[in-house]
Write an enzyme that holds these catalytic residues in place. Structure first.
Site, short mmCIF file in Angstrom:
data_model
loop_
_atom_site.label_atom_id
_atom_site.label_comp_id
_atom_site.label_asym_id
_atom_site.label_seq_id
_atom_site.Cartn_x
_atom_site.Cartn_y
_atom_site.Cartn_z
N LYS A 198 11.51 82.92 18.90
CA LYS A 198 10.48 83.33 17.92
C LYS A 198 11.16 83.88 16.67
O LYS A 198 12.37 84.20 16.71
CB LYS A 198 9.58 84.38 18.56
N ARG A 233 0.58 97.32 25.29
CA ARG A 233 0.48 96.33 24.22
C ARG A 233 -0.25 95.15 24.85
O ARG A 233 -1.37 95.31 25.29
CB ARG A 233 1.87 96.00 23.67
N HIS A 265 6.49 93.29 30.46
CA HIS A 265 7.48 93.53 29.41
C HIS A 265 7.76 95.04 29.35
O HIS A 265 6.83 95.83 29.41
CB HIS A 265 6.93 93.04 28.07
N ARG A 304 14.15 86.78 30.19
CA ARG A 304 13.82 86.34 28.83
C ARG A 304 14.75 87.04 27.86
O ARG A 304 14.58 88.21 27.55
CB ARG A 304 12.36 86.68 28.49
N TYR A 342 18.91 96.82 -12.60
CA TYR A 342 17.62 97.39 -12.98
C TYR A 342 17.61 98.91 -12.85
O TYR A 342 18.05 99.47 -11.85
CB TYR A 342 16.50 96.84 -12.09
N CYS A 385 18.75 92.97 -6.45
CA CYS A 385 17.66 92.28 -7.12
C CYS A 385 17.13 91.17 -6.20
O CYS A 385 17.62 90.98 -5.10
CB CYS A 385 18.13 91.67 -8.44
N MET A 386 16.15 90.43 -6.69
CA MET A 386 15.57 89.38 -5.84
C MET A 386 16.61 88.32 -5.47
O MET A 386 16.66 87.87 -4.32
CB MET A 386 14.38 88.72 -6.54
N ASP A 387 17.47 87.96 -6.44
CA ASP A 387 18.39 86.84 -6.23
C ASP A 387 19.85 87.19 -6.48
O ASP A 387 20.72 86.34 -6.32
CB ASP A 387 18.01 85.68 -7.16
C1 LIG Z 1 10.97 88.86 22.19
C2 LIG Z 1 10.69 89.02 23.61
C3 LIG Z 1 11.72 89.02 24.55
C4 LIG Z 1 13.19 89.06 24.17
O1 LIG Z 1 13.53 90.41 23.91
P1 LIG Z 1 15.01 90.85 23.49
O2 LIG Z 1 14.93 92.33 23.41
O3 LIG Z 1 15.26 90.24 22.15
O4 LIG Z 1 15.92 90.37 24.54
C5 LIG Z 1 11.36 89.05 25.89
N1 LIG Z 1 10.07 89.10 26.27
C6 LIG Z 1 9.05 89.12 25.38
C7 LIG Z 1 7.66 89.17 25.86
C8 LIG Z 1 9.32 89.09 24.04
O5 LIG Z 1 8.32 89.11 23.15
#
Ligand SMILES: *Cc1c(COP(=O)(O)O)cnc(C)c1O
Length: 367
Positions: free
Chosen positions: A37, A134, A163, A222, A261, A308-310
């Site tokens: 992600k 959450r 999680h 994960r 700036y 700055c931006m760039d």
């Molecule tokens: C992003 C995410 C992970 C990975 O977490 P890290 O701390 O980057 O290892 C695992 N589970 C869920 C639900 C996540 O949203």
């Protein structure tokens, strides 16, 4: 290929070494899911995933659009959809063969309907809230929802997951909270087992929990930040991304000159400055104004004046040969200075430093 001086170099051997490090911590048969992600934490969604695909079992994204980009880019492995999606996205979830996380029963009929249209069953992962408050169904209410999915026509209760809120922290309160979450999760597993409901893929651990809580590995972990080189002090993980540019101009300014700036930096001596063609639109935070440091010829040089931006200015007066610096490579994020160090300077975490790297920065994958 882009020839822009500013680019993010992605070190694939380091990625593979980090993935191997995590694999080495897992029992045989435990699956490794890579979170990609947020543009693969800034590493380039499709590019990074294609390199990772042979070494991971599953991918995880936040949005259906991210998953669509993966599928059209050649990702054929399972893709978990972590974040809540809208009802309107359900047909695409089926078409793209995604596995959504489920926290409520509002969409079950829609899932069924869409699955029947595709002539197959849909794999769902029941997300249980064990204390983060959450996403997820509160653990007390998980069992009825699990039954509903398990009994649903064309639905498969494929995953059960949770999680952790504080797995990264090692203080006593964080450890107690994490263990409490784990106990609640294990209690649900036992209840499901007692009822004869089997779930093939149980998963809970992010990178930190994978390292610190082996009891939380279950059938799959994960991994996100650790794969990119930024988790914990094992000293074995290597940053994968280096944000680099080339010096675009060398400029001598007299003592007293005000730079960028607002003139927030003033030369205390006759100085040699270098202009970098990178700015906050590339993800180099404006909060690094008068504070950031960049790596050049084996030493750190300070950012002077506002980012700055760039464009960004650095002071290279202390470089032994400033006249030779035109077009020299400069590293703004990388092993030196690393994303965690920059995060401390800007009041955030490495995740945000990495995901902030702009869309216009080309990602170059180095074998
Ligand atoms: C992003 C995410 C992970 C990975 O977490 P890290 O701390 O980057 O290892 C695992 N589970 C869920 C639900 C996540 O949203």
């Amino acid at each position: 290929m882009s020839l822009r001086a500013t680019r993010a170099e992605i070190d694939i051997p380091n990625l593979y070494s980090n993935l191997a490090f995590f694999r080495g911590r897992l029992s045989p048969g435990v699956r490794l899911c890579l979170a990609v992600k947020g543009n693969a934490y800034g590493h380039g969604l499709v590019g990074l995933s294609l390199w990772a695909q042979p070494r991971v079992d599953t991918f995880a994204v936040a949005t259906v659009d991210e998953a669509a980009a993966l599928r059209s880019g050649g990702i054929h492995k399972p893709i978990l959809l972590l974040s809540p999606h809208s009802r309107e996205e359900i047909p695409r979830i089926l078409a793209l063969d995604l596995e959504p996380f489920v926290s409520h029963n509002d969409f079950l009929a829609d899932y069924q309907h869409a699955a029947e249209k595709h002539g197959r069953s849909l794999r769902l992962h029941l997300k249980v809230d064990t204390g983060m408050n959450r996403a997820g169904v509160w653990y007390d209410e998980a069992l009825p929802l699990a039954r509903q999915i398990a009994n649903g026509k064309s639905l498969e209760l494929f995953g059960l997951c949770t999680h952790f809120a504080s797995a990264y922290a090692s203080d006593m309160i964080a450890r107690a909270d994490t263990e409490n979450q784990l106990r609640r999760f294990q209690a649900i597993l036992r209840q499901l087992h007692r009822e004869g409901i089997s779930v093939p893929c149980v998963h809970a651990a992010n990178s930190a929990a994978t390292l610190h809580y082996p009891a939380a590995h279950f059938d799959m972990v994960r991994i996100g930040i650790g794969a990119y080189g930024y988790c914990d002090g094992t000293g074995e993980l290597r940053p994968v991304l280096s944000l680099k540019t080339k010096i675009g101009l060398i400029k001598r300014v007299p003592s007293g000159a005000k730079v960028s700036y607002g003139g927030t930096w003033q030369a205390k001596r006759d100085s040699v400055l270098a202009l970098l063609p990178i700015g906050y639109a590339d993800g180099y935070s404006r909060q690094l104004s008068n504070r950031g440091q960049v790596w050049l010829d084996g030493a750190l040089y300070p950012v002077v004046g506002r980012v700055c931006m760039d464009q960004t200015m650095i002071d290279v007066s202390d470089h032994p040969h400033p006249a030779t610096l035109s077009e020299k490579d400069v590293q703004l994020i990388g092993p030196e200075p690393n994303a965690e160090f920059i995060a401390e300077q800007t009041g955030t975490i490495s995740y945000e430093v990495l995901t902030s790297i702009g869309q216009r920065v080309p990602r170059i994958y180095l074998e």
